[in-house]
Design a protein around this motif. Sequence first.
Motif, PDB file in Angstrom:
ATOM      1  N   PHE A  14       0.821  -1.117  -0.227  1.00 20.99           N
ATOM      2  CA  PHE A  14      -0.128  -0.043   0.039  1.00 20.99           C
ATOM      3  C   PHE A  14       0.816   1.194  -0.188  1.00 20.99           C
ATOM      4  O   PHE A  14       0.753   2.025  -0.658  1.00 20.99           O
ATOM      5  N   PHE A  15       1.943   1.267   0.798  1.00 21.63           N
ATOM      6  CA  PHE A  15       2.842   2.469   0.741  1.00 21.63           C
ATOM      7  C   PHE A  15       3.500   2.620  -0.561  1.00 21.63           C
ATOM      8  O   PHE A  15       3.862   3.644  -0.751  1.00 21.63           O
ATOM      9  N   GLY A  16       3.762   1.509  -1.153  1.00 27.44           N
ATOM     10  CA  GLY A  16       4.437   1.726  -2.466  1.00 27.44           C
ATOM     11  C   GLY A  16       3.661   2.192  -3.306  1.00 27.44           C
ATOM     12  O   GLY A  16       4.061   3.168  -4.190  1.00 27.44           O
ATOM     13  N   LYS A  17       2.267   1.673  -3.633  1.00 27.00           N
ATOM     14  CA  LYS A  17       1.585   2.374  -4.439  1.00 27.00           C
ATOM     15  C   LYS A  17       1.164   3.978  -3.992  1.00 27.00           C
ATOM     16  O   LYS A  17       0.908   4.781  -5.008  1.00 27.00           O
ATOM     17  N   LEU A  18       1.152   4.331  -2.753  1.00 28.89           N
ATOM     18  CA  LEU A  18       0.984   5.703  -2.291  1.00 28.89           C
ATOM     19  C   LEU A  18       1.886   6.508  -2.749  1.00 28.89           C
ATOM     20  O   LEU A  18       1.933   7.543  -3.386  1.00 28.89           O
ATOM     21  N   LEU A  19       3.217   5.985  -2.710  1.00 26.04           N
ATOM     22  CA  LEU A  19       4.496   6.720  -3.150  1.00 26.04           C
ATOM     23  C   LEU A  19       4.387   6.959  -4.738  1.00 26.04           C
ATOM     24  O   LEU A  19       5.089   7.859  -4.950  1.00 26.04           O
ATOM     25  N   GLN A  20       4.044   5.914  -5.304  1.00 23.52           N
ATOM     26  CA  GLN A  20       4.081   6.114  -6.698  1.00 23.52           C
ATOM     27  C   GLN A  20       2.963   7.029  -7.175  1.00 23.52           C
ATOM     28  O   GLN A  20       3.326   8.042  -8.136  1.00 23.52           O
ATOM     29  N   GLU A  21       1.764   6.973  -6.609  1.00 25.48           N
ATOM     30  CA  GLU A  21       0.853   8.312  -6.899  1.00 25.48           C
ATOM     31  C   GLU A  21       1.483   9.556  -6.570  1.00 25.48           C
ATOM     32  O   GLU A  21       1.098  10.698  -7.096  1.00 25.48           O
ATOM     33  N   PHE A  22       2.200   9.564  -5.190  1.00 25.74           N
ATOM     34  CA  PHE A  22       2.637  10.836  -4.985  1.00 25.74           C
ATOM     35  C   PHE A  22       3.766  11.230  -5.774  1.00 25.74           C
ATOM     36  O   PHE A  22       3.597  12.547  -6.184  1.00 25.74           O
ATOM     37  N   ARG A  23       4.592  10.475  -6.455  1.00 25.87           N
ATOM     38  CA  ARG A  23       5.466  10.926  -7.443  1.00 25.87           C
ATOM     39  C   ARG A  23       4.685  11.373  -8.698  1.00 25.87           C
ATOM     40  O   ARG A  23       5.215  12.205  -9.580  1.00 25.87           O
TER      41      ARG A  23
END
Length: 460
Positions: A14-23
């Motif tokens: 979940f945090f990996g997907k969140l980091l991708q969307e933040f980028r």
Amino acid sequence: MGTIHLFRKPQRSFFGKLLQEFRLVAADRRSWKILLFGAINVLCTGFLLMWCSSTNSIALTAYTYLTIFDLFSLITCLISYWVMMRRPSAAYSFGFERLEVLAVFASTVLAQLGALFILKESAERFLEQPEIHTGRLLVGTFVALSFNLFTMLSIRNKPFAYVSEAASTSWLQEHVADLSRSLCGIIPGLSSIFLPRMNPFVLIDLAGALALCITYMLIEINNYFAVDTASAIAIALMTFGTMYPMSVYSGKVLLQTTPPHVIGQLDKLIREVSTLDGVLEVRNEHFWTLGFGSLAGSVHVRIRRDANEQMVLAHVTNRLCTLVSTLTVQIFKDDWIRPALSSGPVAPNVLNFSDHHIIPMPLLKNNDERTPVTSTPAKPSSPPPEFAFNTPGKNVSPVILLNTQTRPYGLGLNRGHTPYSSMFSQGLAFPGVGAGQGLRPTFPHIPSRYGINRMGQPRP
């Protein structure tokens, strides 16, 4: 052939997907200003919370919660940018517009929860009022006011700007509007600033700063520490009264309700659609708010059998798309059918249809309750019947009719009326017609002459 992978690629957390969307959001230059203001907000909020602890002022704590709300509004603005970048997917066919509605609802509800926490702490302080240190009280007030106003006026927050205009006015806005009308009557040039109504966020920032300034002066002059608790209650009530209409409006959007101000326009458009050529009925209409400023809806339109579906669909969409941005129209033709008799045999391509309809005759009473002459139940006290009708009774076989029901959509059944001669030629029998023996093969036990019983004996 392509490369064969023996092991599946592990899915991102979940945090990996969140980091991708933040980028994805950070790649836009417009979001850099929001990220900068967010970093300054976190730094400013940390200093204000330390000053609240050193001054022991709950009024300054209530005012600092407005700075935390500004951080939530900045996050909502980032979500709005992310929603504009994403396109609808198979899982989210309507897009992600409701996510910014959820962000506004969560931000306003958290601000109200903070106001309730201040009210609870203020009620406890009335029982035991602590001493208030005013060394950093006024400095913290101006720091928070400057940052809040600078954030509200520098960044265009689309979701909160729409909600502040579409939601109903708060009690603070109504009182300020009354004062503004009186002031604008004296100084007409201020009408562009105070009328028709002020920005609720700017208004609550100015009102909270004014309450803290009054608190500072009263404590410095008379050491009246209870005014700090009274100011905290006033700021909490203003916060709650300002955020409540926005929570109600965003909550109605999440509940997929129809906005009240467009109901009249929707009724007018539905009446116009019902008068189009070929349209028989408009039903099952449902319209709801998808996001801020976007309306979705679905409608069923019943048309004539000879009407052009594509033409009617184009006209209906053209009328409703002026108000409804996401529209689903289902067109179906009139489904009435007209039954007819068939003179020929059933076509072989008809599947799962029975060849005959068997109509059983209704069961009568027991044999001991009948007379041998008629099928009418006999009563011991009544005289014998004077006439004996040629009624089949219970020994008659069921009537068998051909299944000539007409089915629509070209199932291979012949249409048209059947002459009576063809019906008699098929061997159909009707009791009591008075024809010869050849016309009654189905009822072998029925007497052929009037006045003859079943045993072949004439009536006395």
